[in-house]
Design an enzyme around this catalytic site. Structure first.
Site, PDB file in Angstrom:
ATOM      1  N   GLY A  45      18.504  14.858   0.356  1.00 61.74           N
ATOM      2  CA  GLY A  45      19.015  13.624   0.931  1.00 61.74           C
ATOM      3  C   GLY A  45      18.927  13.650   2.444  1.00 61.74           C
ATOM      4  N   GLN A  50      20.203  11.209  11.084  1.00 60.29           N
ATOM      5  CA  GLN A  50      19.566  12.529  11.174  1.00 60.29           C
ATOM      6  C   GLN A  50      18.127  12.461  11.685  1.00 60.29           C
ATOM      7  OE1 GLN A  50      20.819  13.722   6.976  1.00 60.29           O
ATOM      8  NE2 GLN A  50      20.864  15.670   8.078  1.00 60.29           N
ATOM      9  N   CYS A  92      22.964  21.108   4.785  1.00 59.40           N
ATOM     10  CA  CYS A  92      22.627  19.875   5.520  1.00 59.40           C
ATOM     11  C   CYS A  92      21.398  20.164   6.370  1.00 59.40           C
ATOM     12  CB  CYS A  92      23.808  19.481   6.403  1.00 59.40           C
ATOM     13  SG  CYS A  92      23.485  17.997   7.390  1.00 59.40           S
ATOM     14  N   LEU A  93      20.414  19.264   6.346  1.00 60.51           N
ATOM     15  CA  LEU A  93      19.174  19.503   7.100  1.00 60.51           C
ATOM     16  C   LEU A  93      19.416  19.538   8.613  1.00 60.51           C
ATOM     17  CD1 LEU A  93      16.634  17.380   5.009  1.00 60.51           C
ATOM     18  CD2 LEU A  93      16.935  19.866   4.997  1.00 60.51           C
ATOM     19  N   GLU A 135      26.058  12.087   2.315  1.00 65.52           N
ATOM     20  CA  GLU A 135      25.214  11.147   3.078  1.00 65.52           C
ATOM     21  C   GLU A 135      26.027   9.980   3.640  1.00 65.52           C
ATOM     22  OE1 GLU A 135      22.536  12.323   3.915  1.00 65.52           O
ATOM     23  OE2 GLU A 135      22.197  13.797   2.343  1.00 65.52           O
TER      24      GLU A 135
HETATM   25 NI    NI Z   1      23.533  16.298   5.954  1.00 68.05          NI
END
Ligand code: NI
Length: 169
Positions: A45, A50, A92-93, A135
């Site tokens: 996600g 981001q 989390c990216l 998200e």
């Molecule tokens: Ni995240």
């Protein structure tokens, strides 16, 4: 097009996204680029903040690109019901290589618009419920770092500061 994922502590991650009002090709292109970016980063996600876009848009695909029907574009999403609690690992990216247990509701119902502006409701449990909550938090400027216990948060902040000092963050 693969977009650049911004990392903590970029200020765009901490500000609430603006509601989306125009459902145009630009929005749909952004959603398509966000899927491509998520697959390249091996995530499930991504939220528009981001990739530096402060808008209430998130893309989710638990199949990581394997099942076209699993692609979810959520525009202006909100959680309208939740139940239960689960304490599971989450990443989390925008926090590469940080995995931590975080408490989330076990089941949620969301309401959102699709990329053409049509409203829909959807139920999710387990990983999908966790993903919805993670998200949608991003769209409110809330990071998973702040869902951790104070102890875990300070340990992870120390780890991030060390990586920053070493030029690896
Ligand atoms: Ni995240």
């Amino acid at each position: 097009m693969i977009l650049k994922i911004v990392k903590y502590p970029d200020p765009v991650l901490s500000q609430p996204g603006e509601p989306v009002t125009e459902f145009n090709d630009e929005l749909r292109r952004l959603a398509a680029d966000m899927f491509e970016t998520t697959y390249a980063a091996k995530g499930v996600g991504l939220a528009a903040p981001q990739v530096g876009v402060s808008k209430r848009l998130t893309t989710i695909d638990l199949s990581m690109g394997k099942e076209p029907d699993d692609r979810l574009v959520l525009v202006n999403p909100e959680i309208i019901w939740s139940e239960g609690k689960l304490y599971e690992e989450e990443g989390c990216l925008s926090f590469p290589d940080i995995i931590e247990k975080v408490v989330r509701a076990a089941k949620v119902k969301i309401r959102a618009q699709d990329e053409y502006g049509k409203w829909f409701e959807m139920d999710g449990d387990d990983l999908l419920a966790r993903c919805f909550q993670h998200e949608i938090d991003h769209l409110d400027g809330v990071l998973f770092l702040y869902r951790m216990s104070p102890l875990k948060r300070s340990l992870n902040l120390r780890k991030i500061r060390k990586l920053q000092a070493d030029g690896e963050w």
